[in-house]
Scaffold this motif. Sequence first.
Motif, PDB file in Angstrom:
ATOM      1  N   THR A  37     -15.722  10.635  -5.208  1.00  0.00           N
ATOM      2  CA  THR A  37     -15.891  10.240  -3.807  1.00  0.00           C
ATOM      3  C   THR A  37     -17.204  10.799  -3.259  1.00  0.00           C
ATOM      4  OG1 THR A  37     -13.507  10.306  -3.589  1.00  0.00           O
ATOM      5  CG2 THR A  37     -14.758  10.274  -1.539  1.00  0.00           C
ATOM      6  N   ALA A  38     -17.464  12.086  -3.585  1.00  0.00           N
ATOM      7  CA  ALA A  38     -18.693  12.714  -3.094  1.00  0.00           C
ATOM      8  C   ALA A  38     -19.912  11.935  -3.574  1.00  0.00           C
ATOM      9  CB  ALA A  38     -18.761  14.161  -3.568  1.00  0.00           C
ATOM     10  N   LYS A  39     -19.831  11.448  -4.820  1.00  0.00           N
ATOM     11  CA  LYS A  39     -20.955  10.712  -5.385  1.00  0.00           C
ATOM     12  C   LYS A  39     -21.062   9.318  -4.756  1.00  0.00           C
ATOM     13  CE  LYS A  39     -22.466   8.888  -9.781  1.00  0.00           C
ATOM     14  NZ  LYS A  39     -21.888   8.347 -10.992  1.00  0.00           N
ATOM     15  N   ASP A  40     -19.901   8.625  -4.688  1.00  0.00           N
ATOM     16  CA  ASP A  40     -19.906   7.258  -4.160  1.00  0.00           C
ATOM     17  C   ASP A  40     -20.426   7.204  -2.731  1.00  0.00           C
ATOM     18  OD1 ASP A  40     -18.923   6.431  -6.518  1.00  0.00           O
ATOM     19  OD2 ASP A  40     -16.866   6.060  -5.848  1.00  0.00           O
ATOM     20  N   PHE A  41     -20.085   8.238  -1.948  1.00  0.00           N
ATOM     21  CA  PHE A  41     -20.463   8.212  -0.530  1.00  0.00           C
ATOM     22  C   PHE A  41     -21.643   9.140  -0.223  1.00  0.00           C
ATOM     23  CE2 PHE A  41     -16.199   6.528  -0.731  1.00  0.00           C
ATOM     24  CZ  PHE A  41     -16.218   5.499   0.194  1.00  0.00           C
ATOM     25  N   GLN A  42     -22.285   9.623  -1.283  1.00  0.00           N
ATOM     26  CA  GLN A  42     -23.487  10.466  -1.120  1.00  0.00           C
ATOM     27  C   GLN A  42     -23.245  11.603  -0.139  1.00  0.00           C
ATOM     28  OE1 GLN A  42     -26.859   9.989  -2.644  1.00  0.00           O
ATOM     29  NE2 GLN A  42     -25.279   9.244  -4.024  1.00  0.00           N
ATOM     30  N   LEU A  43     -22.136  12.329  -0.331  1.00  0.00           N
ATOM     31  CA  LEU A  43     -21.782  13.407   0.592  1.00  0.00           C
ATOM     32  C   LEU A  43     -22.470  14.700   0.177  1.00  0.00           C
ATOM     33  CD1 LEU A  43     -17.941  12.708   0.900  1.00  0.00           C
ATOM     34  CD2 LEU A  43     -19.779  11.986   2.444  1.00  0.00           C
ATOM     35  N   ALA A  44     -22.823  15.512   1.178  1.00  0.00           N
ATOM     36  CA  ALA A  44     -23.408  16.830   0.910  1.00  0.00           C
ATOM     37  C   ALA A  44     -22.521  17.879   1.575  1.00  0.00           C
ATOM     38  CB  ALA A  44     -24.813  16.899   1.476  1.00  0.00           C
ATOM     39  N   LEU A  45     -22.443  19.033   0.951  1.00  0.00           N
ATOM     40  CA  LEU A  45     -21.601  20.102   1.493  1.00  0.00           C
ATOM     41  C   LEU A  45     -21.980  20.370   2.947  1.00  0.00           C
ATOM     42  CD1 LEU A  45     -21.416  22.668  -1.448  1.00  0.00           C
ATOM     43  CD2 LEU A  45     -19.602  21.191  -0.597  1.00  0.00           C
ATOM     44  N   GLY A  46     -20.963  20.515   3.794  1.00  0.00           N
ATOM     45  CA  GLY A  46     -21.206  20.774   5.220  1.00  0.00           C
ATOM     46  C   GLY A  46     -21.186  19.510   6.055  1.00  0.00           C
ATOM     47  N   ASP A  47     -21.246  18.328   5.389  1.00  0.00           N
ATOM     48  CA  ASP A  47     -21.219  17.058   6.141  1.00  0.00           C
ATOM     49  C   ASP A  47     -19.932  16.926   6.939  1.00  0.00           C
ATOM     50  OD1 ASP A  47     -23.621  16.350   5.151  1.00  0.00           O
ATOM     51  OD2 ASP A  47     -22.896  14.737   3.825  1.00  0.00           O
ATOM     52  N   GLN A  48     -20.083  16.294   8.095  1.00  0.00           N
ATOM     53  CA  GLN A  48     -18.863  15.985   8.856  1.00  0.00           C
ATOM     54  C   GLN A  48     -18.354  14.636   8.372  1.00  0.00           C
ATOM     55  OE1 GLN A  48     -18.826  16.712  13.177  1.00  0.00           O
ATOM     56  NE2 GLN A  48     -18.075  14.607  13.340  1.00  0.00           N
ATOM     57  N   LEU A  49     -17.053  14.566   8.115  1.00  0.00           N
ATOM     58  CA  LEU A  49     -16.468  13.328   7.604  1.00  0.00           C
ATOM     59  C   LEU A  49     -15.479  12.784   8.617  1.00  0.00           C
ATOM     60  CD1 LEU A  49     -15.407  13.976   3.905  1.00  0.00           C
ATOM     61  CD2 LEU A  49     -17.231  12.561   4.757  1.00  0.00           C
ATOM     62  N   SER A  50     -15.544  11.505   8.794  1.00  0.00           N
ATOM     63  CA  SER A  50     -14.568  10.881   9.697  1.00  0.00           C
ATOM     64  C   SER A  50     -13.630  10.053   8.823  1.00  0.00           C
ATOM     65  CB  SER A  50     -15.295  10.004  10.707  1.00  0.00           C
ATOM     66  OG  SER A  50     -14.373   9.574  11.669  1.00  0.00           O
ATOM     67  N   LEU A  51     -12.430  10.585   8.636  1.00  0.00           N
ATOM     68  CA  LEU A  51     -11.446   9.876   7.810  1.00  0.00           C
ATOM     69  C   LEU A  51     -10.430   9.215   8.740  1.00  0.00           C
ATOM     70  CD1 LEU A  51     -10.695  12.701   5.194  1.00  0.00           C
ATOM     71  CD2 LEU A  51     -12.378  10.870   5.039  1.00  0.00           C
ATOM     72  N   ARG A  52      -9.884   8.089   8.273  1.00  0.00           N
ATOM     73  CA  ARG A  52      -8.851   7.444   9.098  1.00  0.00           C
ATOM     74  C   ARG A  52      -7.485   7.717   8.495  1.00  0.00           C
ATOM     75  NH1 ARG A  52      -9.311   1.806   9.442  1.00  0.00           N
ATOM     76  NH2 ARG A  52     -10.678   1.789   7.625  1.00  0.00           N
ATOM     77  N   LEU A  53      -6.650   8.394   9.318  1.00  0.00           N
ATOM     78  CA  LEU A  53      -5.282   8.729   8.891  1.00  0.00           C
ATOM     79  C   LEU A  53      -4.291   8.043   9.829  1.00  0.00           C
ATOM     80  CD1 LEU A  53      -6.891  11.386   7.799  1.00  0.00           C
ATOM     81  CD2 LEU A  53      -4.666  12.443   7.950  1.00  0.00           C
ATOM     82  N   GLN A  54      -3.070   7.891   9.311  1.00  0.00           N
ATOM     83  CA  GLN A  54      -2.024   7.363  10.190  1.00  0.00           C
ATOM     84  C   GLN A  54      -1.663   8.450  11.182  1.00  0.00           C
ATOM     85  OE1 GLN A  54       1.236   6.074   7.748  1.00  0.00           O
ATOM     86  NE2 GLN A  54       0.840   3.965   8.275  1.00  0.00           N
ATOM     87  N   THR A  55      -1.944   8.244  12.437  1.00  0.00           N
ATOM     88  CA  THR A  55      -1.657   9.274  13.438  1.00  0.00           C
ATOM     89  C   THR A  55      -1.044   8.639  14.675  1.00  0.00           C
ATOM     90  OG1 THR A  55      -3.844   9.018  14.402  1.00  0.00           O
ATOM     91  CG2 THR A  55      -3.608  10.748  12.732  1.00  0.00           C
ATOM     92  N   GLY A  56      -0.538   9.510  15.540  1.00  0.00           N
ATOM     93  CA  GLY A  56      -0.039   9.083  16.849  1.00  0.00           C
ATOM     94  C   GLY A  56       1.251   8.295  16.755  1.00  0.00           C
ATOM     95  N   ALA A  57       1.720   7.933  17.879  1.00  0.00           N
ATOM     96  CA  ALA A  57       3.016   7.258  17.963  1.00  0.00           C
ATOM     97  C   ALA A  57       2.949   5.855  17.389  1.00  0.00           C
ATOM     98  CB  ALA A  57       3.464   7.213  19.431  1.00  0.00           C
TER      99      ALA A  57
END
Lengths: 885, 220
Positions: A641-661
């Motif tokens: 995943t880190a490679k596919d999305f070119q992530l670097a340590l310390g990056d802020q990630l916005s993930l979508r989770l099932q939340t709320g009512a």
Amino acid sequence: MLTTLWLKGIIAYRFRRLFAALLGVALTVALLGALGAFIANASASMTARAIADVPVDWQVQLTSGANSGAVVTALGQVSHYRAVEQVDYASVNGFSANVSGTVQTTGAGKVIGLSPQYATSFPAELRLLLGSSNGVLVMQQTAANLHVSIGDHVTIARPNLPDATVTVAGIVDLPQADSLFQAVGAPAGLAPTAPPDNVLVLPRDLWHQFFDAQTAARPDTVHTQLHVRLAADLPPDPAAAYVYVQQLANNLEARLVGQVVVGNNLAARLGGVREDALYAQVLFLFLGLPGAVLAALLTLAVAAAGAEHRRREQALLRVRGASTAELLRLASVEAITLGLGGVVLGLILAYVATLSIAADANLLATTTLPWTILAAVVGLLLALFAVLYPAWQSARRSTVAGARLVVGRTGAPLWQRLYLDLALLAIAAFSFWQTASSGYQIVLAPEGVAQTAVDYTSFLAPLCLWLGVGLLTMRLWRVALTRGRALVAGLLRPIAQGLSRLVAAALGRQSPTLVRGVALVALAFSFATATAVFNTTYNTQARIDAQLTNGADVTVTGTSAAPAGPLLGQLAAQPGVAAAQPLMHRFAYVGSDLQDIYGVDPQRIGSATNVANAFFANRDAAATLALLARTPDGVLVSAETAKDFQLALGDQLSLRLQTGADRQYHAVTFHFIGVVREFPSAPKDSFLVANASYIAAQSGNPTAEIVLLRANGSAKDLAAQVRPLVGSVAGARVTDLGQTAQAISSSLTAVDLGGLTLLELTFAILLVAGASGLVLALGLAERRRTFAILTALGASDRQLGAFFWSEGLIVLLGGGIIGLALGFGLAQMLVTVLTGVFDPAPEALSVPWLYLAALALAGVVSTVVAVLSVRVFSRRAVGEALREI
Amino acid sequence: MNEALVRAANIGRTYGEGESAVVALRSASCEVAPANRIAIVGPSGSGKSTLLALLGGLDQPSSGVISWPLLGAQAGLRPTKVAFVFQTPSLLAPLSVVENVELPLLLGRVGRDEARQAALAALDRLELRALADKLPEELSGGQAQRAAIARALAYRPRLILADEPTGQLDQPTARHFFDVLLAILAGSDTALVVATHDHEIAARMAEVWQMQHGTLEVPR
């Protein structure tokens, strides 16, 4: 007449040596024979296990206008089959449901139509979690997305057609969704498409009722497959089975040109196992062949121990008029007797050994027969070489006086003058470097290609290291014994006291025989040590692999609808549970990619399962988990995943989770703090690990879907014990380590080395005992004249012992210590060269201390027994020997 | 009565048991005194070697009594007091000539340097000094047998038992060998007992004992 007389004489008077050599031939034959049976058995069991795991052998996709009846007929002509079911697929714009006054909608989805018998014919495809299987079934994740349960209505948005509504009868899990929704006919190498998140399963009639119109209006959104379970007898070897199944599919496609495309799941699975089977073959050869080589060397050493007798006997025969041809004929009779006896005994031993892997083991089966023949031929050749070569050599010495030469001031042997030892070590280093530079890729089984390849030159590194160090041992000991007599005398002083100088001198002049014994002991110890250390490391990794896949000793896996977390307290209170930890298993979108996300308590997860350093890119589990604990919104991201999305340590990630009512996917912010390679129960490729407390707070759902249990005793027993407790949670499963180890057929570490390990370690102990005891005993027996003279001169028991024990000690300690060190080096080299075998790679070698202690004990005991028995024998034979003096 | 080195009274030696038993020596009585020169003659298999082994304490009699009044207990006979010379040179192949000669001294716990000096002196007496560093296989038959004599003499034993020491030597070499042996022992009180087929050699000894089918005849 002379031949019969000669043979009788050898059996009557040289029985001990003949039997020892016969045992050596038998061990060689047995090891090779058993090895062949193991390889054949492992290949066959890998094939069988792989086949058993495939949910649907073929998914035959019909092109537009193809007649399914004609396809089934053609299929029957190509191969026998056990089941054929038609499956209809329709792509839809989405689903919606109105539950408790709120309307939930999903994105695009799939609707498939199945016959009532489908679940019986292909049971691995559907797992009913809730309700009835008769009627409309909703996939678990879709049910969660729509908030629907049994009896609720779901509306299907059909393309270019009015919506249709169905009533939910059951909720199902589609464990094989990847293959069920695969793009059949996609070019090899194309990245697999993710299965749909939203799926409805309709009874076939109902599907046609809703989608025949869509077929007419939008044929591009609808297709039909025939799911097939073949009944063909496959070859036991995965590579051959792969080719066979591929050919069957090609045949069907050729018969129905343009009408069908075969999604060959069976071939794909066998293709994957091919590589593992080749690795298994390489592994068995790496581990087993040195044993056979060693047994052969031992046979040659035993034969060489009788060289003096042979020389004298042949010289006497020559004096009485025997020609060289006659001498060789007599030796041939001895060699053939030895060979036939050794082969018969060896095959019996091999048969007994193979019985330990399978009750119906058959050395004459098609797959094992070539090995059996090879073993027998090698046994015969070994016997011929062991007897005929020295006979031919001594036949060249024509006089009795020449035959009396026993020590001589001989020069260095040819191999020593040619520096063969150093050359072998150089080859080992070069081969190792070459294997390392190819990334330890010793097995090649490219996807979609029938041919497979094994880089057998990678064998050279450990083999040349083994033989090179063996020869170097001989060189160094020879130098020490001939030029370092003062040093040797000093070392022997505690045993030989005043005689140490003479003993050292005698050993120096007998160095050719002695260093042979030292080298054999070194090779035997190194073989045993390397095998034991490698096998222990392998088994440890197999356990870690199983634990990684299963999650822990025992894992209780629930679903989002029916999580196992609420049972945590009850499970932890069960006797036999050492620790219990909850593990959240949710899904999160990284961009448009849906991935597994695991929520853990970083400070406690290690109590219930092993979290190894190798799981993390920084190779420090404690530091990584501590960092996660200190960073509430931290997330560990898989390397892919880190490679596919070119992530670097310390990056802020916005993930979508099932939340709320509304149970919809909403963005949650995380911080990327580390790379995770493996994690208990996680998939191999893309996944995420975060703090359970953070996920709970963000999603408003603190319940863990999974509970990991560490067992005090047997994992199997604990699993059986907690199953009734878990039975109350619909859809929850209890799995244990052993069960998982059995099931991981795609991983080589699932190959059971148990039988081979037992066989090898038993052989190794026999070889160590043989090398340290037998060679010594035979060598000393050969020199009983020396001891008779010493006795006649008045040597005391202790003084006689100085000669006996000094030799024994040099052979055992000189060979044993070098052998143990070499064994560890070889094990490390094998683990490195066979990196492909391990998943994950071991952090360090696992050392079977108990076995190594047993090995050392075997060496000591056999040396003591050999020396004592030779002493007894020599003392008893003094009178006889004196008459011969 | 106490001046005997070795005294045998009605000793017998039987190998094996029951029907396969072989009687090698029957009720033999004899004694060897210091400075005795004795030849035991008799055909092959008559029991000469068996008698020598019993006199030297290498073997135990099946019947009768054997004692060593001037030499002490059987356990202490070799290597200090009794030395053997065998039919073949009986040198240890992996040891050099000098090492072979000093071996009995080292077995008798004589110091290293002293043993080496005594060995070299013995080799000198047998004119073998030049061959001290040779290996046995590099010697001729006569040289090797002389080296064996040097080894027997190195400890200056009280009794030398020689079992057909010239059996594998040609006539002139055998005579030379015997000349040397007798010359070295001349004037010493070391007793020499030689088992031999060679009547010429036997004739040069002061006493000749006869062996026939395990029976010893000692002239009175």
